[in-house]
Design a protein around this motif. Structure first.
Motif, PDB file in Angstrom:
ATOM      1  N   VAL A 174       0.808  -1.096  -0.023  1.00  0.00           N
ATOM      2  CA  VAL A 174      -0.019  -0.060  -0.151  1.00  0.00           C
ATOM      3  C   VAL A 174       0.803   1.268   0.030  1.00  0.00           C
ATOM      4  O   VAL A 174       2.054   1.332   0.227  1.00  0.00           O
ATOM      5  CB  VAL A 174      -0.876   0.025   1.164  1.00  0.00           C
ATOM      6  CG1 VAL A 174      -1.777  -1.271   1.317  1.00  0.00           C
ATOM      7  CG2 VAL A 174      -0.134   0.034   2.420  1.00  0.00           C
ATOM      8  N   GLN A 175       0.231   2.412  -0.344  1.00  0.00           N
ATOM      9  CA  GLN A 175       0.923   3.871  -0.201  1.00  0.00           C
ATOM     10  C   GLN A 175       0.991   4.382   1.403  1.00  0.00           C
ATOM     11  O   GLN A 175      -0.008   4.211   2.002  1.00  0.00           O
ATOM     12  CB  GLN A 175       0.378   4.668  -1.244  1.00  0.00           C
ATOM     13  CG  GLN A 175       0.441   3.905  -2.547  1.00  0.00           C
ATOM     14  CD  GLN A 175       1.832   4.241  -3.341  1.00  0.00           C
ATOM     15  OE1 GLN A 175       2.339   5.325  -2.860  1.00  0.00           O
ATOM     16  NE2 GLN A 175       2.084   3.281  -4.230  1.00  0.00           N
ATOM     17  N   ALA A 176       1.965   5.037   1.421  1.00  0.00           N
ATOM     18  CA  ALA A 176       1.770   5.882   2.680  1.00  0.00           C
ATOM     19  C   ALA A 176       0.420   6.603   2.696  1.00  0.00           C
ATOM     20  O   ALA A 176      -0.063   7.188   1.878  1.00  0.00           O
ATOM     21  CB  ALA A 176       2.745   6.685   2.875  1.00  0.00           C
ATOM     22  N   GLY A 177      -0.202   6.817   3.916  1.00  0.00           N
ATOM     23  CA  GLY A 177      -1.571   7.361   4.148  1.00  0.00           C
ATOM     24  C   GLY A 177      -2.753   6.459   3.872  1.00  0.00           C
ATOM     25  O   GLY A 177      -3.663   6.872   4.372  1.00  0.00           O
TER      26      GLY A 177
ATOM     27  N   LYS B  15       2.388   4.182   7.401  1.00  0.00           N
ATOM     28  CA  LYS B  15       3.738   4.852   7.259  1.00  0.00           C
ATOM     29  C   LYS B  15       4.847   3.779   6.732  1.00  0.00           C
ATOM     30  O   LYS B  15       4.516   2.607   6.843  1.00  0.00           O
ATOM     31  CB  LYS B  15       4.196   5.384   8.499  1.00  0.00           C
ATOM     32  CG  LYS B  15       3.105   6.471   9.065  1.00  0.00           C
ATOM     33  CD  LYS B  15       3.768   6.942  10.404  1.00  0.00           C
ATOM     34  CE  LYS B  15       2.771   7.772  11.282  1.00  0.00           C
ATOM     35  NZ  LYS B  15       3.353   8.076  12.534  1.00  0.00           N
ATOM     36  N   PRO B  16       5.737   4.178   6.083  1.00  0.00           N
ATOM     37  CA  PRO B  16       6.819   3.166   5.553  1.00  0.00           C
ATOM     38  C   PRO B  16       7.288   2.351   6.719  1.00  0.00           C
ATOM     39  O   PRO B  16       7.586   1.189   6.671  1.00  0.00           O
ATOM     40  CB  PRO B  16       7.879   3.963   4.930  1.00  0.00           C
ATOM     41  CG  PRO B  16       6.997   5.228   4.277  1.00  0.00           C
ATOM     42  CD  PRO B  16       6.006   5.378   5.366  1.00  0.00           C
TER      43      PRO B  16
ATOM     44  N   THR C  47       3.468  -4.015   3.280  1.00  0.00           N
ATOM     45  CA  THR C  47       4.856  -3.244   2.949  1.00  0.00           C
ATOM     46  C   THR C  47       4.128  -1.740   2.548  1.00  0.00           C
ATOM     47  O   THR C  47       3.080  -1.769   1.736  1.00  0.00           O
ATOM     48  CB  THR C  47       5.267  -3.869   1.571  1.00  0.00           C
ATOM     49  OG1 THR C  47       5.857  -5.221   1.808  1.00  0.00           O
ATOM     50  CG2 THR C  47       6.418  -2.872   1.128  1.00  0.00           C
ATOM     51  N   VAL C  48       4.584  -0.985   3.389  1.00  0.00           N
ATOM     52  CA  VAL C  48       4.005   0.597   2.955  1.00  0.00           C
ATOM     53  C   VAL C  48       5.088   1.337   2.177  1.00  0.00           C
ATOM     54  O   VAL C  48       6.224   1.347   2.677  1.00  0.00           O
ATOM     55  CB  VAL C  48       3.868   1.319   4.122  1.00  0.00           C
ATOM     56  CG1 VAL C  48       3.097   2.553   3.923  1.00  0.00           C
ATOM     57  CG2 VAL C  48       2.596   0.352   5.094  1.00  0.00           C
TER      58      VAL C  48
END
Length: 125
Positions: free
Chosen positions: A11-14, A86-87, A122-123
């Motif tokens: 996924v993406q941060a946020g 968050k990462p 995984t971010v």
């Protein structure tokens, strides 16, 4: 108790993500259930846990406000809802259960007798 974690991904941060932990065994509804995570090169750390009857959750201080644990007794499933990822949340996430003899929530992995296989989150930034 046998546990199977699922729902991880990239996924993406946020973003938000919900993990599931399917349980089998008659003691699911009377066991302290928890989530842990382990990042590469780091020790397994406590994310949060539910008390025996699922009425109260306890979270790692640094994650409060971003994670919510719940369960569906009818489906023998526990959930970990995460938001504003968050990462540094990148890790393998594990669900775990204490032996039904123990009613207290603990933050130490060694206090949990049963473990799922883990699901990777995984971010990316």
């Amino acid at each position: 108790v046998q546990l199977q974690a699922s729902g991880g991904g990239v996924v993406q941060a946020g973003d938000s993500l919900r993990l599931s932990c399917a349980a089998s065994g008659s003691s699911f509804s009377s066991s302290v259930m928890g989530w842990f995570r382990q990042a590469p090169g780091k020790e397994r750390e406590f994310v949060g846990a539910l008390n025996r009857n699922g009425s109260k959750a306890f979270y790692q201080d640094s994650l409060k406000g971003r994670v919510t644990i719940s369960r569906d007794i009818a489906k023998n499933t526990m959930f970990l809802q995460m938001k504003m990822l968050k990462p540094e949340d990148t890790a393998i996430y594990y669900c775990a259960a204490r032996s039904a003899h123990y009613g207290l929530i603990r933050k130490t992995p060694a206090d949990y007798a049963y473990w799922g296989q883990g699901t990777q989150v995984t971010v990316s930034s």
